[in-house]
Design a protein around this motif. Structure first.
Motif, PDB file in Angstrom:
ATOM      1  N   GLY A  18      15.344 -12.416  30.604  1.00 29.57           N
ATOM      2  CA  GLY A  18      15.965 -13.736  30.728  1.00 29.57           C
ATOM      3  C   GLY A  18      15.115 -14.687  31.542  1.00 29.57           C
ATOM      4  N   THR A  21      12.008 -15.746  29.405  1.00 33.84           N
ATOM      5  CA  THR A  21      12.344 -16.683  28.330  1.00 33.84           C
ATOM      6  C   THR A  21      13.053 -17.933  28.840  1.00 33.84           C
ATOM      7  OG1 THR A  21      14.439 -15.557  27.917  1.00 33.84           O
ATOM      8  CG2 THR A  21      12.539 -14.862  26.598  1.00 33.84           C
ATOM      9  N   LYS A  23      16.030 -18.148  29.816  1.00 41.20           N
ATOM     10  CA  LYS A  23      17.416 -18.135  29.349  1.00 41.20           C
ATOM     11  C   LYS A  23      18.312 -17.366  30.314  1.00 41.20           C
ATOM     12  CE  LYS A  23      16.140 -20.060  25.512  1.00 41.20           C
ATOM     13  NZ  LYS A  23      16.273 -21.480  25.347  1.00 41.20           N
ATOM     14  N   SER A  26      21.827 -18.653  31.501  1.00 40.43           N
ATOM     15  CA  SER A  26      22.933 -18.681  30.547  1.00 40.43           C
ATOM     16  C   SER A  26      23.458 -17.287  30.239  1.00 40.43           C
ATOM     17  CB  SER A  26      22.488 -19.364  29.253  1.00 40.43           C
ATOM     18  OG  SER A  26      21.467 -18.623  28.629  1.00 40.43           O
ATOM     19  N   SER A  74      18.894 -16.309  21.368  1.00 41.63           N
ATOM     20  CA  SER A  74      19.036 -17.685  21.850  1.00 41.63           C
ATOM     21  C   SER A  74      18.654 -18.693  20.773  1.00 41.63           C
ATOM     22  CB  SER A  74      18.207 -17.909  23.114  1.00 41.63           C
ATOM     23  OG  SER A  74      16.837 -17.765  22.850  1.00 41.63           O
ATOM     24  N   ARG A  79      21.268 -21.650  22.528  1.00 35.40           N
ATOM     25  CA  ARG A  79      21.423 -21.819  23.968  1.00 35.40           C
ATOM     26  C   ARG A  79      20.165 -22.461  24.519  1.00 35.40           C
ATOM     27  NH1 ARG A  79      25.223 -17.259  26.355  1.00 35.40           N
ATOM     28  NH2 ARG A  79      26.925 -18.721  26.192  1.00 35.40           N
ATOM     29  N   ASN A  80      20.284 -23.691  24.962  1.00 37.59           N
ATOM     30  CA  ASN A  80      19.117 -24.455  25.438  1.00 37.59           C
ATOM     31  C   ASN A  80      19.135 -24.651  26.942  1.00 37.59           C
ATOM     32  OD1 ASN A  80      18.056 -24.804  22.866  1.00 37.59           O
ATOM     33  ND2 ASN A  80      19.428 -26.532  22.472  1.00 37.59           N
TER      34      ASN A  80
END
Length: 81
Positions: A18, A21, A23, A26, A74, A79-80
């Motif tokens: 995560g 990346t 991400k 989120s 993602s 999911r941005n």
């Protein structure tokens, strides 16, 4: 004890994926564990069992597999964050 250790290592691998990346903010704890465990299976299937091993998971292929998994999920779920 082995299952708990695998869940902990899977969570750490998912958290690393995560963070790589971008991400991670989120994803929750359960998503990190799932991403780590599934990503580990993907990475070891594609890349083999090389490098350091923790709780039966080859760390480097596991992280690469988890990064691939997080990026694909993602992308499809948009999911941005």
């Amino acid at each position: 004890m082995g299952l708990i250790w695998s869940l902990i290592v899977g969570g750490v691998i998912g958290a690393i994926a995560g963070a790589i990346t971008k991400k991670g903010s989120s994803m929750g704890i359960i998503a990190n564990v799932i991403a780590g465990l599934v990503g580990s299976a993907i990475g070891q299937s594609l890349l083999g069992h090389w490098g350091p091993t923790v709780a039966g998971m080859a760390v480097i292929p596991s992280i690469i597999g988890a990064v691939i998994l997080v990026a694909i999920v993602s992308f499809f779920f948009g999911r941005n964050q």
